[in-house]
Write a protein that holds these residues in place. Structure first.
Motif, short mmCIF file in Angstrom:
data_model
loop_
_atom_site.label_atom_id
_atom_site.label_comp_id
_atom_site.label_asym_id
_atom_site.label_seq_id
_atom_site.Cartn_x
_atom_site.Cartn_y
_atom_site.Cartn_z
N GLU A 159 -14.26 6.33 5.25
CA GLU A 159 -14.06 6.76 3.85
C GLU A 159 -13.04 5.86 3.17
O GLU A 159 -13.16 5.53 2.00
CB GLU A 159 -13.61 8.21 3.79
N ARG A 160 -12.03 5.45 3.92
CA ARG A 160 -10.99 4.57 3.39
C ARG A 160 -11.59 3.23 2.96
O ARG A 160 -11.27 2.72 1.90
CB ARG A 160 -9.91 4.38 4.45
N SER A 161 -12.48 2.69 3.78
CA SER A 161 -13.12 1.41 3.45
C SER A 161 -13.95 1.51 2.18
O SER A 161 -13.93 0.61 1.34
CB SER A 161 -14.00 0.94 4.61
N ARG A 162 -14.68 2.61 2.05
CA ARG A 162 -15.48 2.80 0.83
C ARG A 162 -14.56 2.95 -0.38
O ARG A 162 -14.84 2.43 -1.45
CB ARG A 162 -16.39 4.02 0.98
N ALA A 163 -13.46 3.65 -0.20
CA ALA A 163 -12.50 3.84 -1.30
C ALA A 163 -11.91 2.50 -1.72
O ALA A 163 -11.73 2.25 -2.92
CB ALA A 163 -11.40 4.81 -0.88
N VAL A 164 -11.62 1.64 -0.77
CA VAL A 164 -11.06 0.31 -1.10
C VAL A 164 -12.02 -0.45 -1.99
O VAL A 164 -11.62 -0.99 -3.04
CB VAL A 164 -10.75 -0.50 0.18
N LYS A 165 -13.29 -0.50 -1.63
CA LYS A 165 -14.27 -1.21 -2.44
C LYS A 165 -14.36 -0.63 -3.85
O LYS A 165 -14.40 -1.36 -4.85
CB LYS A 165 -15.64 -1.17 -1.76
N ARG A 166 -14.39 0.69 -3.93
CA ARG A 166 -14.48 1.36 -5.23
C ARG A 166 -13.24 1.09 -6.07
O ARG A 166 -13.33 0.79 -7.26
CB ARG A 166 -14.68 2.86 -5.00
N LEU A 167 -12.07 1.16 -5.44
CA LEU A 167 -10.82 0.96 -6.18
C LEU A 167 -10.63 -0.51 -6.58
O LEU A 167 -10.09 -0.79 -7.65
CB LEU A 167 -9.63 1.46 -5.36
N GLN A 168 -11.08 -1.44 -5.76
CA GLN A 168 -11.02 -2.84 -6.16
C GLN A 168 -11.90 -3.08 -7.38
O GLN A 168 -11.51 -3.79 -8.31
CB GLN A 168 -11.46 -3.75 -5.00
N ALA A 169 -13.09 -2.47 -7.40
CA ALA A 169 -13.98 -2.59 -8.56
C ALA A 169 -13.33 -1.95 -9.80
O ALA A 169 -13.42 -2.49 -10.91
CB ALA A 169 -15.33 -1.96 -8.27
N GLU A 170 -12.67 -0.82 -9.60
CA GLU A 170 -12.00 -0.14 -10.72
C GLU A 170 -10.87 -1.01 -11.27
O GLU A 170 -10.70 -1.11 -12.49
CB GLU A 170 -11.48 1.23 -10.28
N LEU A 171 -10.11 -1.65 -10.40
CA LEU A 171 -9.05 -2.56 -10.86
C LEU A 171 -9.63 -3.70 -11.70
O LEU A 171 -9.04 -4.09 -12.71
CB LEU A 171 -8.25 -3.12 -9.68
N ARG A 172 -10.78 -4.23 -11.28
CA ARG A 172 -11.42 -5.30 -12.07
C ARG A 172 -11.84 -4.78 -13.44
O ARG A 172 -11.65 -5.46 -14.45
CB ARG A 172 -12.62 -5.87 -11.31
N ARG A 173 -12.41 -3.57 -13.48
CA ARG A 173 -12.82 -2.98 -14.77
C ARG A 173 -11.62 -2.77 -15.69
O ARG A 173 -11.68 -3.10 -16.87
CB ARG A 173 -13.56 -1.66 -14.55
N ILE A 174 -10.56 -2.23 -15.15
CA ILE A 174 -9.35 -2.02 -15.95
C ILE A 174 -8.79 -3.36 -16.41
O ILE A 174 -8.40 -3.52 -17.57
CB ILE A 174 -8.28 -1.22 -15.16
N GLY A 175 -8.76 -4.32 -15.51
CA GLY A 175 -8.21 -5.64 -15.83
C GLY A 175 -8.91 -6.32 -16.99
O GLY A 175 -8.29 -7.05 -17.77
#
Length: 158
Positions: free
Chosen positions: A114-130
């Motif tokens: 679950e942590r690995s999936r969360a990392v991918k999702r959160l990295q994508a979210e950081l790109r969207r916010i950026g």
């Protein structure tokens, strides 16, 4: 932000009230861009080729919906006004970064898969916010670091 007033691209628009799905579509697109809402039907972004192009596309889409839209290049009346707009935009991104930090904290307690999936999702979210972060708040670096640490723990590095 410097002590001089910069250039902004503004979109003044009117969208037909019905069907409401058209209005919602435009609002969501504007939100994804991180616009400053200056008034009813008036939004702004710091002017550069990319922001101008994005707002021109939205203006064209509004016209195709039967609405009206115009693009303006402008400067705030004074530095204080511009700083206030930038501060509002910075605050909106800070809230988004704080949400990412909270999600990292929750994901850190999750199982490794679950942590690995969360990392991918959160990295994508950081790109969207950026992409809509024109005036980066301090929370930006905190969120990026938190996701980096979570990624390392998901890989078993830490």
């Amino acid at each position: 932000m410097t002590g001089t007033v910069g250039q902004w691209v503004l979109l003044a628009y009117r969208i037909p009230r019905q069907p409401s799905t058209l209005r919602i579509t435009i609002w969501r697109k504007l939100d994804r861009l991180g616009v400053a809402r200056l008034g009813d039907g008036l939004v702004a972004l710091p002017a550069d080729a990319r922001t101008r192009e994005h707002l021109e596309w939205i203006a064209e889409e509004i016209g195709e919906m039967g609405g009206s839209a115009t693009i303006w290049l402008a400067a705030a009346g004074n530095v204080a006004q511009e700083r206030a707009i930038a501060a509002d935009m910075r605050q909106a991104r800070a809230e988004e970064y704080r949400a990412v930090i909270a999600e990292v904290e929750a994901a850190a307690r999750a199982r490794p898969g679950e942590r690995s999936r969360a990392v991918k999702r959160l990295q994508a979210e950081l790109r969207r916010i950026g992409r809509r972060d024109y005036f980066p708040p301090v929370e930006r670096e905190v969120a990026q670091q938190a996701v980096r640490v979570l990624a390392q723990t998901a890989e078993g590095v830490v």
